[in-house]
Design a protein around this motif. Sequence first.
Motif, short mmCIF file in Angstrom:
data_model
loop_
_atom_site.label_atom_id
_atom_site.label_comp_id
_atom_site.label_asym_id
_atom_site.label_seq_id
_atom_site.Cartn_x
_atom_site.Cartn_y
_atom_site.Cartn_z
N ASP A 25 -36.41 -28.07 -3.29
CA ASP A 25 -36.58 -26.93 -4.19
C ASP A 25 -37.14 -27.43 -5.52
O ASP A 25 -36.58 -28.33 -6.14
N ARG A 26 -38.21 -26.81 -6.01
CA ARG A 26 -38.94 -27.36 -7.16
C ARG A 26 -38.55 -26.72 -8.49
O ARG A 26 -39.18 -27.02 -9.52
N VAL A 71 -43.21 -18.32 -2.70
CA VAL A 71 -42.15 -18.96 -1.91
C VAL A 71 -41.21 -17.87 -1.42
O VAL A 71 -40.52 -17.22 -2.21
N SER A 114 -43.15 -14.80 -6.65
CA SER A 114 -43.44 -16.15 -6.18
C SER A 114 -44.07 -16.06 -4.80
O SER A 114 -43.79 -15.11 -4.05
N GLU A 146 -36.94 -20.92 2.68
CA GLU A 146 -36.85 -22.36 2.50
C GLU A 146 -38.10 -23.04 3.03
O GLU A 146 -38.50 -22.87 4.18
N ARG A 147 -38.80 -23.77 2.12
CA ARG A 147 -40.01 -24.51 2.46
C ARG A 147 -41.07 -23.63 3.11
O ARG A 147 -41.84 -24.07 3.96
N THR A 148 -41.10 -22.36 2.72
CA THR A 148 -42.08 -21.42 3.28
C THR A 148 -42.84 -20.77 2.14
O THR A 148 -42.24 -20.10 1.29
N ARG A 149 -44.15 -20.98 2.13
CA ARG A 149 -44.99 -20.46 1.06
C ARG A 149 -46.04 -19.53 1.65
O ARG A 149 -46.80 -19.91 2.53
N ALA A 201 -46.16 -21.95 -7.40
CA ALA A 201 -45.74 -22.75 -6.25
C ALA A 201 -44.55 -23.64 -6.61
O ALA A 201 -43.80 -24.06 -5.73
N GLU A 202 -44.37 -23.92 -7.89
CA GLU A 202 -43.28 -24.78 -8.36
C GLU A 202 -42.12 -23.99 -8.94
O GLU A 202 -40.95 -24.25 -8.63
N HIS A 247 -35.66 -19.96 -6.06
CA HIS A 247 -36.23 -20.19 -4.75
C HIS A 247 -35.07 -20.02 -3.76
O HIS A 247 -34.23 -19.14 -3.94
N TRP A 248 -34.97 -20.88 -2.75
CA TRP A 248 -33.97 -20.67 -1.70
C TRP A 248 -32.58 -21.20 -2.07
O TRP A 248 -31.61 -20.82 -1.43
#
Length: 577
Positions: free
Chosen positions: A553-554, A29, A27, A32-35, A13-14, A253-254
Amino acid sequence: MTVAPRGPVFSLAEIPFSYSGSWFNFSPVIAERTRADDVHLVSHQTGLHPILRLVPVATAGDRQRLHTTVQATPALLTWQHPSGVVSLAYENHDTVRITGTGTDLLVTAANVSLTPFSGPYFLRDPVDGAHLFTVYESGRRYRVSVIAGRLAEVTGGQALGVTDRGVVCTGDGGPWEIAIEEYGTARGPYRAGASFDEVHRGAEAAFGAFVDDVAPWRDESTPAAELAAYVLWSATVRPGGFLARPGVLMSKHWMNKIWSWDHCFNALALAAGRPELAWDQFQIPFDHQDPSGALPDSVAHSEILYNFVKPPIHGWALRLLRGQLVIDPSELRATYRRLADSTRFWLAHRRAPGSPLAHYQHGNDSGWDNATTFDPERVIESADLAAFLVLQQRELADVATQLGQHEDAAAWRRGAERMYAGLIEQLWNGQRFHARGVLSGDTWTSSSLLDLMPIVLGAELDPAVGDTLARHIAAHLTPYGLATELPTSPHYGADGYWRGPVWAPATVLIEDGLRRAGHGDLADDISARFRALCEKSGFAENFDVLTGAGLRDRAYTWTASAYLILAAAHRERERQR
């Protein structure tokens, strides 16, 4: 079935699970901000695209989805369930191996819809019997080849329209194993040349060599160093699309691009241990310099944006890189020309007639997109920009001298002196720097940390100015680092982007400037708080200044690089004491 994994454990998740050189990762993810609920194979070619969904399922009956514990280390991804385990490792940058026992695995297209211009098509290849997804969004193929066990179910072969497409891998009570490859049009049948354990150990060795190169100084006092190195290593992609060199994306990620100031921090973190990769990072935006000398805002696999630019910190970065790298004279000469052209862009195209100072056209040009410095007007002369151009012209003068171009060196020094004089005479009010609207002539101050960025000039600042800036900077210091907007400001936002959160680039630039300006104690404090923040909250794009929580974004590489830069310097200071 597999050897015990080594290295730091992290949450998908990170941080995505990936491999240096790969254009895809694993992942939940998927935007953007969608898991999503399940782990996906996510491609970064032509954008960010979830391609395949990987779902551990029961071995009998209707193959219900199993609720598993997903765990990742730098070389091994596992799904664990009381009935069994599924393990995944990269064989190389475009191939993964997946094996399981006691648990079957559904590998299915993430998108169920195929249209004439989008979605996945699925078939069994009559040449080698493998099953193949060909996906419009990434423009690539994803081949599933069975190594051990069998495919218990195949769904959606040659189907059109909306339907499920995929396979279920099983070992009928024993182990099973598959390979998944990403490639273009065609390649020979897959042949397993090594066991899964050998593949896992190979990936472990590849990452181990990298972390030993970039963080040989790590010890118990730098507990996040290995994970920071993994964030960099796993976000690296091989040349492809618009990237002619290996590139470190800002994230898998994004934020899967390379912006034209972010890259400097990654280059600095890599310089001591992977000098060639570091040099490639510095050069990537310059590979796409336009005829005016401007660098693009960002570069990605299939996109180059020129509508904005980024701040000219490249002279600052080159000075530090030259202190660590052995640069071939021809490379240095070419870089000098590129940096000179970039500087002339600011001097020729971003200075109003009669003004000694350059200007931004929007907050995005500064990298501090929504900083309160830009609230009254967007087209402004700001102190940070002038300071960066002073440093850039100083660096050009030094490089020109090294290259024997003494007239050019003298001209750059005069330009730096004029820029510095304009900075002090026109933007310093005796207590702080203000910004000036280029079109209105109005001036104002703000409670943004951006206004204090001229500390990057270090010892070049008048000591009284440097002391005053240091006092103001100290007021921005929270338990977790430097607030980009004072928490007492009415414009402060906990997740306000550049209106409050702690950011890595601001931290590194200010820490370096303070140290060179003689404020080592404050620089030490800033470094220590930022390193502790990363050790607590990872390598997010930015952080809440009051709680230390990671934001946006992590898995951001410039944050990981900032940790490595500051930790390496800290360890060196400790060694010299």
